[in-house]
Scaffold this motif. Structure first.
Motif, short mmCIF file in Angstrom:
data_model
loop_
_atom_site.label_atom_id
_atom_site.label_comp_id
_atom_site.label_asym_id
_atom_site.label_seq_id
_atom_site.Cartn_x
_atom_site.Cartn_y
_atom_site.Cartn_z
N PRO A 205 67.75 -25.41 68.70
CA PRO A 205 66.84 -26.36 68.05
C PRO A 205 67.42 -27.01 66.80
CG PRO A 205 66.18 -24.13 67.53
CD PRO A 205 67.29 -24.01 68.53
N HIS A 269 66.39 -32.00 73.01
CA HIS A 269 65.14 -31.31 73.35
C HIS A 269 65.12 -30.92 74.83
CE1 HIS A 269 63.59 -32.32 69.41
NE2 HIS A 269 63.89 -33.59 69.62
N GLN A 272 63.36 -27.57 76.05
CA GLN A 272 61.90 -27.67 76.08
C GLN A 272 61.43 -28.64 77.16
OE1 GLN A 272 60.04 -28.14 72.29
NE2 GLN A 272 57.99 -28.18 73.13
N PRO A 278 60.29 -24.21 73.76
CA PRO A 278 61.43 -24.57 72.92
C PRO A 278 62.48 -23.48 72.90
CG PRO A 278 59.54 -23.98 71.57
CD PRO A 278 59.05 -24.05 72.98
N SER A 281 65.73 -20.18 67.90
CA SER A 281 66.59 -20.54 66.77
C SER A 281 67.66 -19.48 66.59
CB SER A 281 65.77 -20.66 65.49
OG SER A 281 65.33 -19.38 65.05
#
Length: 299
Positions: A205, A269, A272, A278, A281
């Motif tokens: 992300p 993205h 996702q 998503p 991290s």
């Protein structure tokens, strides 16, 4: 859900098994996987996966192994330095055409044409070109560097031992993605009905600098970690001095060189978009694996 038969190459590898797990979890039936070591995957056979022997170095094993597949996930091989990797991939693509596969998925790398600091980037350039020239529709998954890499290559254990994150990346940024997120994205792409050709950047992300990576590590283990910028030559020498394997240190040096050049900073993205969830991290990955990180450091 598509009724196409899906084939995953390299099923005994870590990514291959994760993709198989995702497909099974999604209720996909008629899964085929190929490997040089089918005996390692007996548990998957009991779940209905069709295990087939195949060796990408031996085209004669591939035509039979690929029969009946509609969609193929060609996981790029880990034969990085033998000079045989492009031929291995080409053998698989040719066999896919002979077997009547309609759509090829391939795990490539970010910005392969520009990433000349990475010794095997040209393998991905050549393989992508062969896929485009195959007349089959395709999905190229340009996978960012795994979040696991700095652990498995020894960078993070060394940083925890010494309190210093060594880097030559300068202000460059890298969008690490977890292997599990790559598996989720690949599995989701495989079960899509679309067979139009497309390229996805599969990233984490956020793109993070060395300072941000070190700060995330420091927070996750509650230890101070400083960043020290050096040149590539010093980085290779000091990584080994800090405990990184001499065989693995060059991979970290070329990663930093490519990061410094801006070729790992792209963020998308796609994870996702493909999965509805998503990506993880880098800091969340570190927190989840805190015990593992500290255990590896204390050995």
């Amino acid at each position: 859900m598509s009724q196409s038969r899906i084939l995953v190459t390299g099923g005994s590898g870590r990514l291959g098994q994760m993709v198989l797990d995702q497909l099974l979890h999604a209720g996909v039936s008629g899964i085929i996987t190929t490997t040089r070591t089918p005996d390692k995957l007996g548990a998957y056979a009991s779940l209905g996966v069709d295990l087939r022997h195949a060796d990408l170095n031996d085209p004669q094993t591939l035509s039979k192994a690929f029969q009946g597949a509609d969609r193929l996930l060609l996981i790029s091989t880990d034969d990085l330095f033998s000079g045989r990797r492009v031929q291995q991939h080409t053998n698989a693509i040719d066999a896919a055409k002979r077997a009547g596969v309609r759509h090829i998925h391939y795990t490539s790398m970010p910005e392969p044409e520009a990433s000349t600091a990475i010794p095997f980037s040209s393998d991905h350039v050549a393989t992508e070109a062969t896929i485009r020239e195959s007349d089959l529709s395709y999905t190229i998954l340009r996978v960012a560097w795994y979040a696991e890499n700095p652990v498995e290559l020894g960078l993070i254990p060394a940083a925890l031992r010494t309190g210093t994150w060594l880097t030559s990346a300068g202000a460059g940024r890298i969008a690490y993605v977890t292997r599990s997120d790559v598996a989720r994205a690949a599995a989701a792409a495989l079960v899509r009905d679309k067979e139009t050709s497309q390229i996805y950047d599969i990233t984490g992300p956020h793109a993070m600098s060395a300072a941000e990576l070190a700060a995330a590590l420091s927070r996750s283990v509650d230890r101070p970690i400083e960043v020290r910028q050096v040149d590539d030559t010093a980085l290779a020498r000091e990584l080994v001095a800090s405990g990184v394997s001499p065989q693995l240190a060059p991979m970290l040096v070329t990663t930093d060189a490519n990061t410094r050049a801006g070729n790992f900073e792209r963020v998308s993205h796609a994870v996702q978009e493909l999965t509805g969830v998503p990506p993880t991290s880098f800091e969340s990955f570190l927190v989840k694996n805190k015990a593992r990180l500290l255990g590896a450091t204390d050995k």
